[in-house]
Design an enzyme around this catalytic site. Sequence first.
Site, PDB file in Angstrom:
ATOM      1  N   SER A 113       5.382 -73.762  37.527  1.00  0.00           N
ATOM      2  CA  SER A 113       5.964 -72.608  37.390  1.00  0.00           C
ATOM      3  C   SER A 113       7.375 -71.932  37.216  1.00  0.00           C
ATOM      4  O   SER A 113       7.994 -72.438  37.558  1.00  0.00           O
ATOM      5  CB  SER A 113       5.429 -72.236  38.952  1.00  0.00           C
ATOM      6  OG  SER A 113       3.904 -72.548  39.807  1.00  0.00           O
ATOM      7  N   HIS A 118      12.525 -63.718  25.945  1.00  0.00           N
ATOM      8  CA  HIS A 118      13.338 -63.656  25.510  1.00  0.00           C
ATOM      9  C   HIS A 118      13.428 -61.879  24.653  1.00  0.00           C
ATOM     10  O   HIS A 118      12.035 -61.689  24.720  1.00  0.00           O
ATOM     11  CB  HIS A 118      13.129 -64.370  24.727  1.00  0.00           C
ATOM     12  CG  HIS A 118      12.936 -65.739  25.191  1.00  0.00           C
ATOM     13  ND1 HIS A 118      13.791 -67.199  25.432  1.00  0.00           N
ATOM     14  CD2 HIS A 118      11.504 -66.458  25.637  1.00  0.00           C
ATOM     15  CE1 HIS A 118      13.478 -67.988  25.951  1.00  0.00           C
ATOM     16  NE2 HIS A 118      12.528 -67.471  26.296  1.00  0.00           N
ATOM     17  N   CYS A 141       1.269 -72.478  38.845  1.00  0.00           N
ATOM     18  CA  CYS A 141       0.167 -73.264  39.363  1.00  0.00           C
ATOM     19  C   CYS A 141       0.287 -73.156  41.030  1.00  0.00           C
ATOM     20  O   CYS A 141       0.893 -72.892  41.920  1.00  0.00           O
ATOM     21  CB  CYS A 141       0.641 -74.836  39.594  1.00  0.00           C
ATOM     22  SG  CYS A 141      -0.068 -76.243  39.359  1.00  0.00           S
TER      23      CYS A 141
END
Length: 264
Positions: A113, A118, A141
């Site tokens: 998780s 970026h 998750c």
Amino acid sequence: MKSKLKLHGFNNLTKTLSFNIYDICYAETPEDLQAYVQYIDEEYDAERLTQILTDVVDIIGANILNIARQDYDPQGASVTILISEQPVTPTDSQIEESPGPLPDTILAHLDKSHITVHTYPEIHPVDGIATFRVDIDVSTCGVISPLKALNYLIHQFDSDIVTVDYRVRGFTRDIEGRKHFIDHEINSIQNYLSDDTREAYQMTDVNVYQENLFHTKMLLKDFELENYLFGDATRTLSAEQREQVTERLKHEMLEIFYARNMPR
């Protein structure tokens, strides 16, 4: 209301929402192009991106485990946040003076998780066009849904073009042992977009339902040239030049939207 799926143990499904968001602009001189890159680099530095991702964590109802961020030279920034479903109470090993975990241990959590961003500023060497791409992944998750962050992230950036991918991997079992490879209904990412977002963008889907893989591309409908000009171009362009710049910008946006080079 549809009843909740009763699970045996932990929900092992991994849900990943991936964005590529593009902001396009035109600058008349090389100096203005560099000034745009400098401006966008400062506007979306690691500190600002950290705040955006922290807001995302709150929106999806997760908890922050760790934050790593970095500004790059000459430009660009990255932020990674490890997250969990439940608040984490420090253990004795975390509090006491002792060597920390190995990098492999941290990366193992990262694969489960996490939220990453970026940035990639870029300049066309001839046409005076600059693009700013933001690459974002929200991967969870368990029961937390990254789809809750969809509208917020689109509106946090000057999003001219957006490509969104959503996939669900792994499986979880119900109390009778039956495998479930997805735990919610979805036939398009567009279902989770707000009305104003759907109205603002031209959208197209490529979905592979049997693979729980969903893809939506978005192109801003309204084009106002003034919103794409930077520096001297806002004052010095003639009517003919404005038409030429409009054509260049629209061509650039279509190439990015369709992900292919197109004849002029």
